[in-house]
Design an enzyme around this catalytic site. Structure first.
Site, short mmCIF file in Angstrom:
data_model
loop_
_atom_site.label_atom_id
_atom_site.label_comp_id
_atom_site.label_asym_id
_atom_site.label_seq_id
_atom_site.Cartn_x
_atom_site.Cartn_y
_atom_site.Cartn_z
N ASP A 48 0.82 -1.23 0.00
CA ASP A 48 0.00 0.00 0.00
C ASP A 48 0.85 1.27 0.00
O ASP A 48 0.58 2.20 -0.74
CB ASP A 48 -1.06 0.00 1.12
CG ASP A 48 -0.51 -0.09 2.53
OD1 ASP A 48 0.71 -0.31 2.70
OD2 ASP A 48 -1.31 0.07 3.48
N GLY A 131 -3.50 -5.94 18.44
CA GLY A 131 -2.12 -6.34 18.11
C GLY A 131 -2.04 -7.61 17.28
O GLY A 131 -0.99 -8.21 17.17
N SER A 137 -6.87 -0.60 15.50
CA SER A 137 -6.73 0.85 15.64
C SER A 137 -7.43 1.59 14.50
O SER A 137 -8.08 2.61 14.72
CB SER A 137 -5.27 1.27 15.79
OG SER A 137 -4.53 0.88 14.67
N ASP A 181 -5.53 -0.13 5.81
CA ASP A 181 -6.37 -0.51 6.95
C ASP A 181 -7.58 0.41 7.07
O ASP A 181 -8.72 -0.05 7.25
CB ASP A 181 -5.56 -0.46 8.26
CG ASP A 181 -4.34 -1.35 8.19
OD1 ASP A 181 -4.22 -2.13 7.24
OD2 ASP A 181 -3.49 -1.25 9.10
C1 GLA Z 1 -0.03 -2.56 8.41
C2 GLA Z 1 -0.19 -1.14 7.87
C3 GLA Z 1 -0.78 -1.18 6.46
C4 GLA Z 1 -0.01 -2.12 5.55
C5 GLA Z 1 0.22 -3.47 6.23
C6 GLA Z 1 1.14 -4.36 5.44
O1 GLA Z 1 -1.26 -3.14 8.59
O2 GLA Z 1 -1.03 -0.39 8.71
O3 GLA Z 1 -0.80 0.13 5.94
O4 GLA Z 1 1.19 -1.55 5.13
O5 GLA Z 1 0.77 -3.32 7.53
O6 GLA Z 1 0.54 -4.72 4.24
#
Ligand code: GLA
Length: 382
Positions: A48, A131, A137, A181
């Site tokens: 991302d 976690g 979050s 996310d």
């Molecule tokens: C975490 C980050 C995301 C993404 C993932 C890995 O979840 O918050 O933005 O980079 O790791 O794909």
């Protein structure tokens, strides 16, 4: 009034309990209740922030907030799990510690273009494991953002809320995370995966083959100081893009990698470039209900994250290995940021119970923790 993302509230009993808890704490009924799901990323890991592709799906786990507006900038929040947080939107979010900072920072950022934004009283509960790389979050940020939006009458889209949530992580929490996310939590719909082009923020819904169940396997492991490793990966990608003279690794090709001299950076880049390809290949495989190919791509993704990107961990490797030997498994991989937390498997729907029993029995959890703290099947039976 009951407020909801876009779908019907699935569990009215739960909503009533939260409403009662709010009433007990604040002495009145809530004016609104919002809910926001966590996510599991099916494929497209660490792509991302390289402007690439990701394919998350909403979880049946969710964060719910019952809320009433305040008359001023004061916020009084109670988390069922973590207790109270009190702060004023007039103060700097860095003065709020713990989970309250996510909400404080959302408010502060939204108040930048809406200076009259008022605070609210909120009762918060969540079923998203913390976690576990399942976006607890981001779900909190988006749920809180929707409360601010509603009480403040803000003209803000779900995508804009996602971008603000990402800024919360980047500017106030210290994780230089990408947009996946928050986009997943804000825009996912039940029963379909969400393909996100992280360059344009265009999204499309992707159906999962009917013979497949998505199983999430939480190893029960958690990792402190994940953010420093995460930020380091992002810096590596940015430095390679600079070296190759491209805006981001989205524009890099496998041939470009041969021009790199540093072996570690070569491996990191190979992961990002190949993972972007795998996301689009999984989408293609899903479109023709080819669960075998999709599963193989999942397993390839795990190897790439383990060997090239170096973000897996012992428990994740172990659970993936066990899953791959379990009945009905099309493929499995670590999911999310990595190092610890959860893995995800594509499993033949008819074998799901056997699959789960096998993994529970054969995964030896570190430090005698329960083998799997939660296994969720998707779609959920309602
Ligand atoms: C975490 C980050 C995301 C993404 C993932 C890995 O979840 O918050 O933005 O980079 O790791 O794909």
């Amino acid at each position: 009034m009951l407020k909801n993302r876009d779908v019907n509230i699935s569990n009215p009993e739960k909503i009533e309990i939260i409403s009662d808890s709010f009433q007990k704490q604040f002495g009145s009924s809530p004016d609104m209740i919002v809910r926001c799901p966590g996510r599991v990323n099916l494929i497209g890991e660490h792509t991302d922030y390289n402007d690439g592709f990701v394919l998350p799906i909403a979880l049946p786990f969710e964060t719910v907030i019952a809320a009433c507006p305040s008359a001023d900038a004061q916020m009084n929040l109670i988390s069922e799990e973590f207790g109270p947080a009190h702060f004023s939107l007039e103060d700097n979010p860095m003065s709020t510690s713990g989970w309250g900072r996510y909400i404080h920072a959302m408010g502060t950022l939204l108040a930048q273009s809406n200076p009259e934004l008022l605070g609210w009283n909120g009762y918060i509960c969540s079923s998203i494991p913390i976690g576990a790389n399942l976006s607890s979050s981001a779900a909190l940020e988006i749920a809180a953002g929707m409360v601010f939006k509603h009480f403040g009458g803000l003209e803000v889209t779900h995508t804009e809320l996602a971008l603000i949530g990402q800024r919360v992580e980047n500017e106030f929490i210290g994780v230089r995370s990408g947009i996946m996310d928050q986009m997943a939590c804000a825009l996912s719909q039940r029963n379909t995966a969400l393909l996100i082009d992280c360059l344009t923020l265009e999204t499309s819904m992707v159906s999962i083959p009917e013979d497949v169940t998505v199983v999430i396997m939480d190893t029960g492991t958690r990792r402190e100081l994940r953010s420093s490793e995460y930020n380091r990966r992002r810096e590596s990608c940015e430095s390679v893009a600079l070296e190759l003279g491209v805006p981001s690794l989205r524009n890099a090709s496998l041939e470009d990698i041969t021009n790199l001299t540093d072996e570690t950076l070569k491996r990191r880049t190979r992961h990002v470039v190949s993972e972007n390809g795998r996301v689009l290949d999984v989408v293609k495989a899903f479109s023709i209900s080819d669960s075998f190919t999709a599963g193989q791509l999942f397993s390839d993704s795990h190897l790439s994250l383990r060997d090239d990107y170096d973000v897996s961990g012992p428990a994740l490797n172990q659970i993936v290995e066990v899953a791959l030997g379990a009945p009905g498994c099309f493929g499995a991989r670590m999911t999310g940021g990595g190092f610890a937390g959860s893995a995800v498997a594509l499993v033949d729907r008819n074998e799901v119970n056997n699959f789960c029993d096998f993994v529970k029995t054969n995964f030896a959890a570190p430090k005698a923790q329960p083998a799997i703290t939660s296994v969720m099947l998707y779609p959920v039976e309602e």
